[in-house]
Design a protein around this motif. Structure first.
Motif, PDB file in Angstrom:
ATOM      1  N   ARG A 158       0.829  -1.218   0.000  1.00 50.96           N
ATOM      2  CA  ARG A 158       0.000   0.000   0.000  1.00 50.96           C
ATOM      3  C   ARG A 158       0.856   1.257   0.000  1.00 50.96           C
ATOM      4  O   ARG A 158       0.521   2.247  -0.656  1.00 50.96           O
ATOM      5  N   TYR A 164      -3.411   4.763   0.455  1.00 50.93           N
ATOM      6  CA  TYR A 164      -3.722   5.080   1.845  1.00 50.93           C
ATOM      7  C   TYR A 164      -4.192   6.525   1.903  1.00 50.93           C
ATOM      8  O   TYR A 164      -3.931   7.315   0.992  1.00 50.93           O
ATOM      9  N   ASP A 172      -2.301   9.684   9.518  1.00 50.71           N
ATOM     10  CA  ASP A 172      -2.215   8.546   8.604  1.00 50.71           C
ATOM     11  C   ASP A 172      -2.605   7.294   9.391  1.00 50.71           C
ATOM     12  O   ASP A 172      -1.798   6.719  10.139  1.00 50.71           O
ATOM     13  N   ASP A 174      -3.321   4.247   8.386  1.00 47.67           N
ATOM     14  CA  ASP A 174      -2.625   3.032   7.958  1.00 47.67           C
ATOM     15  C   ASP A 174      -1.230   2.954   8.575  1.00 47.67           C
ATOM     16  O   ASP A 174      -0.804   1.907   9.064  1.00 47.67           O
TER      17      ASP A 174
END
Length: 421
Positions: A158, A164, A172, A174
């Motif tokens: 990713r 993302y 963030d 992720d």
């Protein structure tokens, strides 16, 4: 009339003087002939005679030689060490045309190649065994290890593909869930052995403000609180922390803080987060609480002007008091280099029993036993949004939150058996 001497010299007369000159010339000629014949004989003898000494007829010379049909074998020299050189693998070719040439080559594996292959196999085997032992020690099964490895590979994919999302504050999710929090969990579970109480007091949805005491020289208490909220809460909520501007001015630390959900401790940002239903954490003591000496441990400093209470009142979200025991002992401050701190522009430079005496080793925190307790939430909706503009209401609510945290700290200290157990 001819000269008689000339006739005798060239004509070979029988006179004495003529015979002497003729015989000398004949002897020279005969000697030259014999010498020529012997040299020719010596040259021919090794090639044109057999073992018995008889002459052998010379072989006819080939007029033309087909070099393509002639195979000349030249033996390779043997090295001085006496070892016979390795012969390259034999090649068998079946040629019908230039476009239909098939070559078969058989190569025996060399000892070096065998050793390299064996080394790779041993490395893979060792890695698998290490993962299994780590899984057994940590209480994870083989399936758990495989899931973690698959999750790590998916995270890398990713990041490389850009799949993302990042919100307006730089958070963030992720990165936080798959990289940031996993790095903190060993400290949380194994080093500080954090015990969490009252996690049910944190709402499962909607905005809420968590207010906690601050200590520990380095702000590890805020990081452990963030892990506790995410891992212990049934919904696994993310805690959006409010930090000082020094955090965001520090290289690398500021970028990681933004990605993990931190934002500047300012009322506009706090109100935006609370209004959008986020769980926000604040440590009102600031650097006064983190940098206080060990002699004043677990004594709360002033909570400022109550800006966090005003933000909660304007957004009508509950305030959850949080008490943290154990962080005061990780870096006991026995001194402060104020002059040096002023020169480099930091609030303080602590002197602990291990730092700077032990150098970098002194940066390792002591493994104290932590307890984090979340108290009953204080409802601000009953006071109304207009209460945020009343200083007396704000100061009274701020004092209530501070006293709740202080009394809970005293209660937890009485319950604690030891600093490290």
């Amino acid at each position: 009339m001819a000269d008689p001497e000339v006739v005798r010299i060239h004509g070979g007369s029988a006179t004495g003087k003529g015979r002497s000159r003729d015989s000398g010339a004949d002897m020279l000629a005969a000697g030259a002939a014999r010498a020529s014949g012997e040299r020719a004989k010596r040259r021919r003898t090794p090639l044109l005679t057999d073992a018995s000494g008889d002459e052998v007829a010379p072989r006819p010379v080939l007029a033309a030689v087909d070099l393509r049909a002639t195979s000349v074998h030249r033996p390779r020299p043997v090295p001085k060490s006496g070892r016979v050189p390795k012969v390259k693998a034999a090649r068998s070719s079946v040629t019908t045309s230039r476009s239909q040439r098939v070559t078969a080559k058989t190569v025996e594996p060399s000892p070096a190649t065998t050793r390299v292959g064996a080394g790779v196999d041993e490395l893979v085997t060792f890695a698998i065994a290490t993962l299994r032992r780590a899984a057994e020690v940590s209480g994870l099964s083989g399936d758990d290890v495989e899931r973690q490895v698959a999750a790590a590979l998916a995270f890398v994919r990713r990041r490389l593909s850009g799949d993302y999302a990042v919100d307006d504050f730089g958070f963030d999710e992720d990165f936080t869930e798959n990289a940031y929090l996993p790095l903190l969990r060993p400290l949380y579970k194994s080093w500080f052995r954090v015990e969490v109480r009252g996690i049910e007091n944190i709402p499962g949805a909607g905005g809420a403000l968590i207010v906690a005491n601050h200590s520990g020289t380095v702000a590890l208490d805020s990081l452990m609180t963030q892990v506790a909220v995410h891992d212990e809460h049934p919904v696994h909520r993310f805690l959006r922390m409010l930090g000082a501007d020094l955090v965001f001015r520090t290289p690398i630390v500021g970028s990681v803080a933004r990605k993990s959900g931190c934002t500047l401790a300012a009322n506009p940002d706090a109100e935006r987060l609370l209004a959008s239903g986020e769980l926000v954490g604040v440590w009102p003591e600031g650097f006064k609480g983190v940098g206080k000496p060990f002699s004043e441990r677990y004594k709360l400093q002033r909570f400022g002007r109550g800006g966090f209470v005003a933000a909660a009142l304007r957004t009508s979200v509950p305030i959850v008091p949080c008490s943290i025991v154990g962080a005061e002992e990780i870096y006991p401050i026995v001194g402060n280099l104020k002059t040096v701190a002023r020169l480099i522009g930091v609030p303080y430079i602590p002197v602990t029993p291990t730092f700077p005496l032990l150098g970098p080793l002194g940066l390792v925190p002591l493994p104290s036993k932590w307890i984090i307790e979340f108290g009953a939430p204080l409802d601000t909706a009953v006071l109304g949004r207009q209460a945020a503009d009343d200083p007396m209401v704000v100061f009274d609510l701020t004092d209530r939150v501070r006293e709740t945290i202080q009394q809970t700290l005293y209660s937890l200290l009485l319950q604690r058996r030891s600093v490290f157990f």
